[in-house]
Design a protein around this motif. Structure first.
Motif, short mmCIF file in Angstrom:
data_model
loop_
_atom_site.label_atom_id
_atom_site.label_comp_id
_atom_site.label_asym_id
_atom_site.label_seq_id
_atom_site.Cartn_x
_atom_site.Cartn_y
_atom_site.Cartn_z
N VAL A 129 0.71 -1.23 -0.41
CA VAL A 129 0.03 0.27 0.15
C VAL A 129 1.38 1.31 -0.25
N ARG B 258 0.68 2.59 12.18
CA ARG B 258 0.29 2.51 12.67
C ARG B 258 -0.29 1.71 13.31
N ARG C 297 -6.60 1.76 5.09
CA ARG C 297 -7.23 1.08 5.95
C ARG C 297 -8.63 0.50 5.16
N ALA C 298 -8.33 0.79 3.61
CA ALA C 298 -9.43 -0.17 2.88
C ALA C 298 -9.30 -1.66 2.88
N THR D 216 -0.96 4.42 0.98
CA THR D 216 -1.18 5.35 1.69
C THR D 216 -2.48 4.86 2.85
N GLU D 217 -2.56 5.54 3.87
CA GLU D 217 -3.21 5.41 4.83
C GLU D 217 -4.32 5.24 4.83
N ASP D 218 -5.44 5.61 3.43
CA ASP D 218 -6.73 4.92 3.50
C ASP D 218 -6.53 3.42 2.69
N GLU D 219 -6.13 3.51 1.24
CA GLU D 219 -5.45 1.73 0.52
C GLU D 219 -4.98 0.51 2.36
#
Length: 226
Positions: free
Chosen positions: A37, A74, A44-45, A39-42
């Motif tokens: 991944v 994280r 979390r997805a 990004t953080e969004d990726e």
């Protein structure tokens, strides 16, 4: 007081795509999913998707590390006792040696899905289980080195572009491809972002083209080397 700014790393290691591994400990199933991944969004997805896929599991613990400098880190215990899941998973990522003495793994998210088997593992047992789950998954995943590269476009006539591209490859340079335009071809080359490497490239190119057109700088880019 003098402020020293750490130099940005010129290389790091990531994983290839997605990788899964399962471990059973005292009847509990630990299913580890690793995914590359950026990004953080990726990241979390990935967690959200696995919550749906393994909707009947008790825990979906996660950890991820992002960026060439590993500046984003994280972790989440997802209901396990504090510090027994997410942090051991994160340490398994950040302390993983991709080469002797080199712990530079990044752009990786790890999720461990746990199906409780009815036997309590205790805090120490949980730490070992989550750490081992990620470590064993990494041991069988394909690792990819990445390097920050300087990009150049080398002008060449249509008729001589193929020959020059082959000569550049033979010289050990990373050729990203050749584009053909009406006025001629442009051979795209990536070099390690180091002054001595760039200087040697200019000298080599001048010899190959008998002092032909200078290469055009095109900025920098992170490039997978495998």
């Amino acid at each position: 007081m003098e402020c020293v700014i750490a130099a940005s790393p010129a290389s790091y290691t990531t994983i290839d795509g997605e990788h899964r591994h399962e471990l059973e400990i005292k009847r509990s199933r630990f299913i580890t999913v690793l995914r590359r991944v950026e990004t953080e969004d990726e990241a979390r997805a990935l967690v959200a998707g696995l919550r749906k896929e393994f909707h009947d599991a008790r825990h979906h613990c996660s950890a991820f590390v992002l960026g060439p400098d590993r500046g984003v880190q994280r972790s989440n215990d997802d209901g396990e006792p504090s510090g027994t899941a997410g942090i051991p998973m994160l340490e398994a990522l950040t302390k993983r040696e991709t080469a002797p003495g080199a712990a530079d793994l990044s752009d990786v998210a790890a999720v461990v899905v746990r199906y409780f088997g009815g036997i309590l593992l205790g805090a120490g047992g949980l730490v070992r289980a989550y750490s081992d789950s990620v470590s064993q998954a990494l041991a069988t995943a394909r690792l990819i080195p990445r390097r920050r590269m300087r990009l150049f476009a080398v002008p060449a006539p249509h008729a001589g572009a193929g020959r020059l591209e082959n000569e550049l490859r033979s010289a050990g340079l990373t050729v990203l491809g050749t584009g053909y335009e009406e006025r001629g071809a442009l051979i795209n080359v990536a070099l390690a972002d180091q002054p001595e490497v760039v200087e040697a490239f200019h000298a080599r190119l001048a010899a190959l083209t008998a002092g032909g057109p200078a290469p055009e700088p095109r900025g920098t880019k992170w490039v997978d080397l495998a």
